[in-house]
Design a protein around this motif. Structure first.
Motif, PDB file in Angstrom:
ATOM      1  N   MET A 198       0.839  -1.200   0.000  1.00 20.10           N
ATOM      2  CA  MET A 198       0.000   0.000   0.000  1.00 20.10           C
ATOM      3  C   MET A 198       0.876   1.254   0.000  1.00 20.10           C
ATOM      4  O   MET A 198       0.566   2.241  -0.682  1.00 20.10           O
ATOM      5  N   ARG A 199       1.968   1.212   0.736  1.00 20.92           N
ATOM      6  CA  ARG A 199       2.874   2.370   0.817  1.00 20.92           C
ATOM      7  C   ARG A 199       3.533   2.642  -0.540  1.00 20.92           C
ATOM      8  O   ARG A 199       3.574   3.792  -1.001  1.00 20.92           O
ATOM      9  N   VAL A 200       4.039   1.617  -1.183  1.00 20.35           N
ATOM     10  CA  VAL A 200       4.762   1.787  -2.451  1.00 20.35           C
ATOM     11  C   VAL A 200       3.804   2.199  -3.568  1.00 20.35           C
ATOM     12  O   VAL A 200       4.082   3.125  -4.342  1.00 20.35           O
ATOM     13  N   LEU A 201       2.666   1.524  -3.669  1.00 18.17           N
ATOM     14  CA  LEU A 201       1.718   1.842  -4.731  1.00 18.17           C
ATOM     15  C   LEU A 201       1.156   3.254  -4.564  1.00 18.17           C
ATOM     16  O   LEU A 201       0.904   3.946  -5.560  1.00 18.17           O
ATOM     17  N   SER A 202       0.976   3.691  -3.333  1.00 18.52           N
ATOM     18  CA  SER A 202       0.500   5.066  -3.108  1.00 18.52           C
ATOM     19  C   SER A 202       1.553   6.071  -3.542  1.00 18.52           C
ATOM     20  O   SER A 202       1.219   7.133  -4.093  1.00 18.52           O
ATOM     21  N   MET A 203       2.827   5.756  -3.309  1.00 19.45           N
ATOM     22  CA  MET A 203       3.893   6.658  -3.752  1.00 19.45           C
ATOM     23  C   MET A 203       3.953   6.701  -5.271  1.00 19.45           C
ATOM     24  O   MET A 203       4.151   7.775  -5.866  1.00 19.45           O
ATOM     25  N   PHE A 204       3.778   5.555  -5.923  1.00 13.54           N
ATOM     26  CA  PHE A 204       3.705   5.528  -7.398  1.00 13.54           C
ATOM     27  C   PHE A 204       2.555   6.412  -7.890  1.00 13.54           C
ATOM     28  O   PHE A 204       2.689   7.115  -8.895  1.00 13.54           O
ATOM     29  N   TRP A 205       1.454   6.352  -7.179  1.00 11.22           N
ATOM     30  CA  TRP A 205       0.264   7.115  -7.562  1.00 11.22           C
ATOM     31  C   TRP A 205       0.515   8.618  -7.414  1.00 11.22           C
ATOM     32  O   TRP A 205       0.119   9.423  -8.264  1.00 11.22           O
ATOM     33  N   ILE A 206       1.186   9.008  -6.332  1.00 10.04           N
ATOM     34  CA  ILE A 206       1.520  10.424  -6.137  1.00 10.04           C
ATOM     35  C   ILE A 206       2.413  10.934  -7.261  1.00 10.04           C
ATOM     36  O   ILE A 206       2.194  12.022  -7.813  1.00 10.04           O
ATOM     37  N   ILE A 207       3.423  10.171  -7.616  1.00  7.02           N
ATOM     38  CA  ILE A 207       4.332  10.588  -8.689  1.00  7.02           C
ATOM     39  C   ILE A 207       3.593  10.657 -10.019  1.00  7.02           C
ATOM     40  O   ILE A 207       3.849  11.548 -10.845  1.00  7.02           O
ATOM     41  N   LEU A 208       2.650   9.740 -10.246  1.00  8.00           N
ATOM     42  CA  LEU A 208       1.862   9.771 -11.478  1.00  8.00           C
ATOM     43  C   LEU A 208       1.036  11.050 -11.561  1.00  8.00           C
ATOM     44  O   LEU A 208       1.027  11.732 -12.599  1.00  8.00           O
ATOM     45  N   GLY A 209       0.357  11.389 -10.473  1.00  7.92           N
ATOM     46  CA  GLY A 209      -0.436  12.619 -10.477  1.00  7.92           C
ATOM     47  C   GLY A 209       0.423  13.853 -10.658  1.00  7.92           C
ATOM     48  O   GLY A 209       0.066  14.765 -11.415  1.00  7.92           O
ATOM     49  N   TYR A 226       6.517   9.125 -17.440  1.00  7.28           N
ATOM     50  CA  TYR A 226       6.256   8.670 -16.077  1.00  7.28           C
ATOM     51  C   TYR A 226       7.231   7.566 -15.649  1.00  7.28           C
ATOM     52  O   TYR A 226       7.826   7.637 -14.559  1.00  7.28           O
ATOM     53  N   LEU A 227       7.385   6.545 -16.478  1.00  7.99           N
ATOM     54  CA  LEU A 227       8.260   5.432 -16.108  1.00  7.99           C
ATOM     55  C   LEU A 227       9.711   5.889 -15.964  1.00  7.99           C
ATOM     56  O   LEU A 227      10.424   5.462 -15.038  1.00  7.99           O
ATOM     57  N   GLY A 228      10.158   6.747 -16.869  1.00  8.59           N
ATOM     58  CA  GLY A 228      11.524   7.248 -16.770  1.00  8.59           C
ATOM     59  C   GLY A 228      11.740   8.075 -15.513  1.00  8.59           C
ATOM     60  O   GLY A 228      12.739   7.902 -14.801  1.00  8.59           O
ATOM     61  N   LEU A 229      10.803   8.963 -15.215  1.00  8.35           N
ATOM     62  CA  LEU A 229      10.924   9.796 -14.027  1.00  8.35           C
ATOM     63  C   LEU A 229      10.762   8.978 -12.741  1.00  8.35           C
ATOM     64  O   LEU A 229      11.386   9.291 -11.725  1.00  8.35           O
ATOM     65  N   LEU A 230       9.943   7.933 -12.802  1.00  6.66           N
ATOM     66  CA  LEU A 230       9.769   7.068 -11.636  1.00  6.66           C
ATOM     67  C   LEU A 230      11.079   6.354 -11.297  1.00  6.66           C
ATOM     68  O   LEU A 230      11.504   6.329 -10.133  1.00  6.66           O
ATOM     69  N   VAL A 231      11.725   5.785 -12.310  1.00  4.91           N
ATOM     70  CA  VAL A 231      12.998   5.094 -12.085  1.00  4.91           C
ATOM     71  C   VAL A 231      14.061   6.078 -11.606  1.00  4.91           C
ATOM     72  O   VAL A 231      14.823   5.795 -10.676  1.00  4.91           O
ATOM     73  N   LEU A 232      14.118   7.246 -12.233  1.00  3.28           N
ATOM     74  CA  LEU A 232      15.101   8.249 -11.842  1.00  3.28           C
ATOM     75  C   LEU A 232      14.860   8.725 -10.407  1.00  3.28           C
ATOM     76  O   LEU A 232      15.814   8.969  -9.650  1.00  3.28           O
ATOM     77  N   ALA A 251      16.555   8.687  -4.851  1.00  2.00           N
ATOM     78  CA  ALA A 251      16.143   8.406  -3.479  1.00  2.00           C
ATOM     79  C   ALA A 251      17.127   7.451  -2.810  1.00  2.00           C
ATOM     80  O   ALA A 251      17.421   7.586  -1.607  1.00  2.00           O
ATOM     81  N   TYR A 252      17.644   6.499  -3.564  1.00  2.00           N
ATOM     82  CA  TYR A 252      18.651   5.578  -3.016  1.00  2.00           C
ATOM     83  C   TYR A 252      19.911   6.334  -2.597  1.00  2.00           C
ATOM     84  O   TYR A 252      20.474   6.093  -1.528  1.00  2.00           O
ATOM     85  N   ILE A 253      20.355   7.270  -3.438  1.00  2.00           N
ATOM     86  CA  ILE A 253      21.557   8.056  -3.114  1.00  2.00           C
ATOM     87  C   ILE A 253      21.331   8.876  -1.851  1.00  2.00           C
ATOM     88  O   ILE A 253      22.167   8.906  -0.939  1.00  2.00           O
TER      89      ILE A 253
END
Length: 525
Positions: free
Chosen positions: A99-110, A472-478, A483-485
């Motif tokens: 739920m946490r990860v999918l919600s973050m994906f949803w925020i980035i999509l919007g 979206y997919l490119g910005l999501l991966v980036l 975020a890892y760094i």
């Protein structure tokens, strides 16, 4: 520099520990006893007579000093290993990972569509309008409820973990560490991102990219952090300065952190009431939810806010009404947090063991799905025909939409935690969500910077499904790469340091308490 030093120290210490362990001549011996079949760790020791004796013992555990522990807290090797671990301590609440990860994906999509519309020029504006009117686009344009998901989960976890701690521990609860942990958990990486946004990002845009960021208004917006960064660190930026205006405050998207911290600050009142005075606690929770709904309804009515555009149509000269009166104030967003707290109490009291009939389960899922879909897709007719709803309909929707969304989520988590989640629980509890879930906080802080850097360019773009999917997919991966760094540089080391600091703080607090008790006993009457 600290990460480099910590990594080197970690590698050297680990290598020495392994070499020392291998030199102790520990051997694994399998007993031939058919009745036991046990495997024992034995050490070879020489007796005074020169004969080898076998003695059962456990291998010694490495004892690292404080300085070594502090250095290793910055090790990218150790922190990456912890990040990539798929094991969690959530117990029955493993569904929260997905739920946490999918919600973050949803925020980035919007935000991808939002930043694209604000930054670039659309060449095919007529086609873009048709895309917005589609039924499927409702999930994007109403993505703001994904933030309420995080409020809900925050309230759930703080209550569930507090009650679990009170059940397992007989010691008095340390409220100082309760607040210290939260502030230490959020603030260092938050301050780091403020530095990036308010300093480095600003100077970057004055360089090669200055052609599209040279207006005084945009430079003033980014440079606002140099004036009001302290409001963010104190988590009051949703009220001060500029009455919490998202478009003027430092890191406008950080309004969420201010709300979440304010909810956390007042949560002990509710936690103590739920733990000691259950009925009073329920009454307070119900009163807070009712007050939130009432305030949202009266605010929408007073300022004439109509859905779907939610623009203020009355009292436009009112300063409060000009700055999203329903969006970023804690008293308009607290209902999902309280629903999460009530669910946390229910799960703890039932120990996540509830027996329900098939009819009850089917009814629960049907109501939850219908409620969630009505919140996200209920305004489709107004978007399709491009007209606003009546004020009465708007007031009802705006008063209940976020509360209704949290209630739908409450059933999903409750069903998954009690064994009635089925396929939904299998998806949300997938172990691969755990590493991504640990990057959620950094992804939230860093993704608007990436989106703004990409979309605010002097170029036109064509809105289409293929283009937006690629964006979206490119910005999501980036986003998750960055975020890892950030996590390895700041967040993970601070969490490692907290484990070293908390025992020291507990000793200091206990010493201070004993001193005060002794001092009060010795005082003359």
């Amino acid at each position: 520099m600290l990460v480099t030093i910590g990594t080197i120290v970690d590698l050297v210490v680990t290598f020495n520990e392994r070499r020392q362990k291998s030199s102790n001549s520990y051997v694994i011996l399998v007993e031939d006893n058919e009745t036991t079949g046990r495997t024992s760790v034995l050490s070879n020791e020489t007796s005074s007579s020169g004969q080898i004796q076998s003695q059962r013992l456990n291998p010694p555990q490495p004892n690292r000093g404080k300085i070594c522990q502090v250095a290793v807290a910055f090790s990218i090797v150790t922190n990456t290993r912890k990040l990539l671990s798929t094991s969690t301590s959530s117990g029955h609440l493993t569904s929260l990972n997905g739920m946490r990860v999918l919600s973050m994906f949803w925020i980035i999509l919007g935000h991808t569509y939002l930043f694209a519309s604000l930054g670039m020029t659309v060449e095919n504006s007529l086609a873009a309008v048709k895309i917005i009117q589609r039924f499927s686009f409702q999930a994007i344009i109403n993505a703001t409820v994904s933030v309420d998901t995080f409020f809900f989960m925050s309230g759930l976890l703080v209550t569930y973990l507090y009650l679990k701690n009170r059940q397992e521990s007989t010691d008095s609860f340390n409220w100082v560490l309760f607040y210290f942990h939260r502030y230490w958990r959020l603030t260092p990486v938050y301050a780091f991102c403020i530095m990036i946004w308010g300093s480095l990002f600003f100077h970057t845009l004055r360089g090669p990219m200055a052609v599209w960021r040279s207006t005084p208004q945009t430079q003033a917006l980014i440079n606002e952090c140099s004036k009001s960064w302290w409001a963010n660190i104190l988590y009051i930026n949703n009220y001060y300065p500029y009455s919490g205006d998202i478009n003027q405050q430092c890191m406008g998207w950080s309004w969420y952190l201010a709300n979440d911290m304010q909810f956390y600050i007042i949560s002990p009142i509710i936690l103590i009431l739920l733990y000691r005075y259950r009925k009073i606690g329920f009454a307070v929770c119900g009163g807070l939810i009712g007050a939130c709904i009432f305030i949202r309804a009266m605010t929408a009515f007073e300022f004439g806010i109509h859905v779907p555009n939610q623009a203020v149509t009355k009292h436009k000269d009112n300063y409060y009404g000009q700055h999203a009166p329903l969006y970023n104030k804690m008293y308009t967003r607290i209902a999902p947090y309280i629903v999460g707290m009530l669910l946390g109490y229910a799960l703890h009291k039932t120990n996540c063991r509830v027996r329900m009939s098939k009819v009850t389960v089917l009814t629960g899922w049907s109501v939850a799905i219908a409620t969630g879909l009505s919140v996200v897709y209920g305004l489709y007719d107004y978007y399709y025909h491009s007209f606003n709803a009546s004020l009465a309909v708007s007031v009802i929707y705006l008063a209940f939409n976020r509360f209704a969304w949290s209630v739908a989520l409450a059933w999903v988590v409750f069903a998954c935690a009690t064994g009635y989640g089925g396929l939904v629980n299998s998806i949300l509890s997938w172990s691969a969500w755990a590493p991504l879930g640990r990057l959620t906080y950094c992804a939230y802080l860093i993704h608007p910077m990436i989106l703004e850097f990409f979309f605010f360019q002097p170029y036109a773009y064509i809105v289409s499904d293929v283009n937006m999917i690629c964006y979206y997919l490119g910005l999501l991966v980036l986003t998750y790469m960055c975020a890892y760094i950030v996590s390895m540089a700041v967040e993970a080391p601070m969490l490692g340091l907290e484990k070293i600091l908390i025992p020291l703080m507990e000793k200091a607090i206990n010493t201070l308490v004993r001193f005060l008790q002794s001092f009060l006993r010795r005082r003359p009457d």
